[in-house]
Write a protein that holds these residues in place. Structure first.
Motif, PDB file in Angstrom:
ATOM      1  N   GLN A  59      39.809  41.686  38.557  1.00  0.00           N
ATOM      2  CA  GLN A  59      40.670  42.401  37.613  1.00  0.00           C
ATOM      3  C   GLN A  59      41.259  43.687  38.200  1.00  0.00           C
ATOM      4  O   GLN A  59      41.689  44.572  37.465  1.00  0.00           O
ATOM      5  N   GLY A  60      41.251  43.806  39.514  1.00  0.00           N
ATOM      6  CA  GLY A  60      41.807  44.984  40.150  1.00  0.00           C
ATOM      7  C   GLY A  60      40.757  45.958  40.643  1.00  0.00           C
ATOM      8  O   GLY A  60      41.075  46.901  41.382  1.00  0.00           O
ATOM      9  N   SER A  82      34.876  35.957  43.057  1.00  0.00           N
ATOM     10  CA  SER A  82      35.230  37.122  43.873  1.00  0.00           C
ATOM     11  C   SER A  82      33.978  37.574  44.612  1.00  0.00           C
ATOM     12  O   SER A  82      32.887  37.032  44.403  1.00  0.00           O
ATOM     13  N   ALA A  83      34.144  38.566  45.454  1.00  0.00           N
ATOM     14  CA  ALA A  83      33.002  39.116  46.184  1.00  0.00           C
ATOM     15  C   ALA A  83      31.968  39.705  45.229  1.00  0.00           C
ATOM     16  O   ALA A  83      30.790  39.839  45.587  1.00  0.00           O
ATOM     17  N   LEU A  84      32.395  40.028  44.004  1.00  0.00           N
ATOM     18  CA  LEU A  84      31.475  40.559  42.998  1.00  0.00           C
ATOM     19  C   LEU A  84      30.924  39.482  42.065  1.00  0.00           C
ATOM     20  O   LEU A  84      29.844  39.644  41.497  1.00  0.00           O
ATOM     21  N   GLY A  92      47.762  37.934  40.429  1.00  0.00           N
ATOM     22  CA  GLY A  92      48.694  38.362  39.401  1.00  0.00           C
ATOM     23  C   GLY A  92      49.386  39.613  39.903  1.00  0.00           C
ATOM     24  O   GLY A  92      48.939  40.235  40.876  1.00  0.00           O
ATOM     25  N   ALA A  93      50.470  39.981  39.269  1.00  0.00           N
ATOM     26  CA  ALA A  93      51.173  41.180  39.721  1.00  0.00           C
ATOM     27  C   ALA A  93      52.003  41.755  38.588  1.00  0.00           C
ATOM     28  O   ALA A  93      52.554  41.022  37.764  1.00  0.00           O
ATOM     29  N   VAL A 140      40.709  29.510  42.417  1.00  0.00           N
ATOM     30  CA  VAL A 140      39.941  30.625  41.858  1.00  0.00           C
ATOM     31  C   VAL A 140      40.820  31.708  41.232  1.00  0.00           C
ATOM     32  O   VAL A 140      41.889  32.043  41.731  1.00  0.00           O
ATOM     33  N   TRP A 141      40.322  32.217  40.099  1.00  0.00           N
ATOM     34  CA  TRP A 141      41.020  33.312  39.433  1.00  0.00           C
ATOM     35  C   TRP A 141      40.223  34.608  39.558  1.00  0.00           C
ATOM     36  O   TRP A 141      39.028  34.590  39.796  1.00  0.00           O
ATOM     37  N   SER A 142      40.928  35.704  39.436  1.00  0.00           N
ATOM     38  CA  SER A 142      40.366  37.055  39.529  1.00  0.00           C
ATOM     39  C   SER A 142      39.686  37.327  40.867  1.00  0.00           C
ATOM     40  O   SER A 142      38.571  37.861  40.903  1.00  0.00           O
TER      41      SER A 142
END
Length: 336
Positions: free
Chosen positions: A210-211, A181-183, A285-286, A204-206
Motif C-alpha cells: 500500500q505504499g 510483499s516483503a512484509l 497502481g499509480a 500479486v497485488w500490493s
C-alpha cells in the motif's frame, strides 16, 4: 519490459501489470487516470487488471475508455467477479451462476471489449457450490467471452479443488491473485507449493504494501499530503495496519540497501516479489505517471542472494507469515 508465462498456459503477460484498484473512478479524475494508463503503455506494460467491484464498476469504465485506440490483440485485460455491485441487491454478489454470467456481460460492456483475457473469482464463495461456479466459468470460456480463468486469495485446498473441477470441465485454472510483499508472505508456506504443483501462477497485488515499502511514511512524522494514508475513499483503511512505528522503522532501514542496488524503494519492493519464480506479474497502481516509470524499473532485475538475505534480516520481526490469513480474506457469508 520482460514477459512471463501465466501458469501452465501459452499466455505471456508483462512482468509488471497496471492495476486500478483504489484509483480509477475513486481517487483520480478520469483525465489523470488515463494519463497513468498511457504511461503504463509507453513503459511496455501490456497487462491491465481491474474488477467490477472497484469504485462500484466505475474503474472498469475508466480503464475501458483509457485503452480505446489500442490494438486489442496486444493487450491482456484482467477483471474479477464476486464483490457487491450495482444497487448491491441479494444476487449482486458472490459466485452464483446468475451473478457470474450477468457480471461478465456487464464487464465486457464497460471495458468495451469482446472478450476478457483472464476472468478471476475475486474471492472464494462459501455459499455457492464450487461445481456451480466452475461450470459458469467453463461456459464463458466456451462462449468465447473469457479466454482464461483465475482466482484471487484462494487457499491451497481451494485451489486444488477448483483446479480438479476445471480439468473435469475442460479448461484450466491458471492463476491466483494474492496479496504478496516483503512484509506479507502468507502464501509462501502452502499456496505457492500447491500452485507450482498445479501449474498456477501468482498475480500479486500490493507488492509495495500500500505504499509503505516506498519509505515515504516516516515514524513520528505527519502523513504525506495526498498519500493513500490520507485518502478517505478507502485507501486510508487499507494502509492503516502498516502504519505502526515498528514497521515504519524497519522499512526505513531498507533505504541504504535500495540505494546500493541502484533502485528506488518502490522498485526494490516490486523486484523483490518478482524473484519468486511462481510470481508471473506484480500489480502496480499509480496516481501519477512518474510512479509508473519508477515501478517499471523493477522489470528484469535480479536481486543478489546477499541482498535478499539482508532484506529478510531487516524485516523479519514485522513480517506476516501466517498461512491462515489467506482463508480470512474470503467472507464466510455474503455481504448482502
Amino acid at each position: 519490459m520482460h514477459f512471463r508465462y501465466l501458469g501452465n498456459s501459452g499466455l505471456k503477460i508483462s512482468e509488471i501489470t497496471y492495476g486500478n484498484w483504489l484509483t480509477h473512478g475513486s481517487q483520480l479524475e478520469n483525465e489523470q487516470a488515463t494519463a497513468c494508463v498511457h504511461a503504463a503503455l509507453d513503459a511496455g506494460i501490456s497487462t491491465f487488471d481491474t474488477a467490477d467491484v472497484y469504485a462500484n464498476t466505475k474503474a472498469e469504465t475508466v480503464l475501458g475508455e483509457a485503452l480505446q485506440g489500442q490494438r486489442r490483440e496486444s493487450l491482456e485485460i484482467f477483471t474479477k467477479v464476486f464483490g457487491p455491485t450495482g444497487p448491491k441487491g441479494h444476487n449482486d454478489v458472490g459466485l452464483s451462476r446468475k451473478h457470474i454470467m450477468e457480471s461478465a456481460t456487464a464487464s465486457l460492456r464497460r471495458l468495451q471489449t469482446d472478450y476478457i483475457d483472464l476472468y478471476q473469482a475475486h474471492r472464494y464463495d462459501y455459499e455457492t457450490p464450487l461445481e456451480e461456479t466452475m461450470q459458469a466459468f467453463a461456459d464463458l470460456v466456451r462462449q468465447g467471452k473469457v479466454l482464461y480463468v483465475g482466482v484471487s486469495e484462494w487457499t491451497a485446498q481451494q485451489l486444488r479443488d477448483g483446479a480438479a473441477l476445471a480439468k473435469d470441465l475442460g479448461f484450466q485454472l491458471i492463476s491466483n491473485q494474492p496479496q504478496y510483499s516483503a512484509l506479507w508472505r502468507v502464501i509462501e508456506a502452502d499456496v505457492v507449493p500447491t500452485s507450482r504443483e498445479l501449474g498456477i501462477s501468482q498475480v500479486v497485488w500490493s507488492p509495495i504494501a500500500q505504499g509503505v515499502l516506498t519509505g515515504k511514511y516516516v515514524p513520528g512524522q505527519a502523513l504525506p499530503e495526498g498519500s493513500r494514508a490520507t485518502d478517505d475513499k478507502g485507501g486510508a483503511d487499507m494502509i492503516s495496519r502498516w502504519l505502526r512505528d515498528d514497521v515504519l522503522e524497519r522499512v526505513q532501514q531498507l533505504k541504504p540497501l535500495a540505494a546500493d542496488a541502484g533502485l528506488s524503494m518502490a522498485a526494490l519492493a516490486v523486484a523483490w516479489v518478482l524473484q519468486n519464480d511462481n510470481v508471473a506479474t506484480a500489480i502496480i497502481g499509480a496516481s501519477r505517471p512518474e510512479q509508473v516509470h519508477d515501478n517499471v524499473a523493477a522489470a528484469g532485475v535480479t536481486l543478489p542472494a546477499e541482498l535478499l538475505s539482508k532484506i529478510d534480516e531487516v524485516l523479519d520481526p514485522v513480517i506476516e507469515r501466517d498461512p491462515a490469513r489467506t482463508e480470512d480474506s474470503s467472507p464466510k457469508t455474503r455481504e448482502v
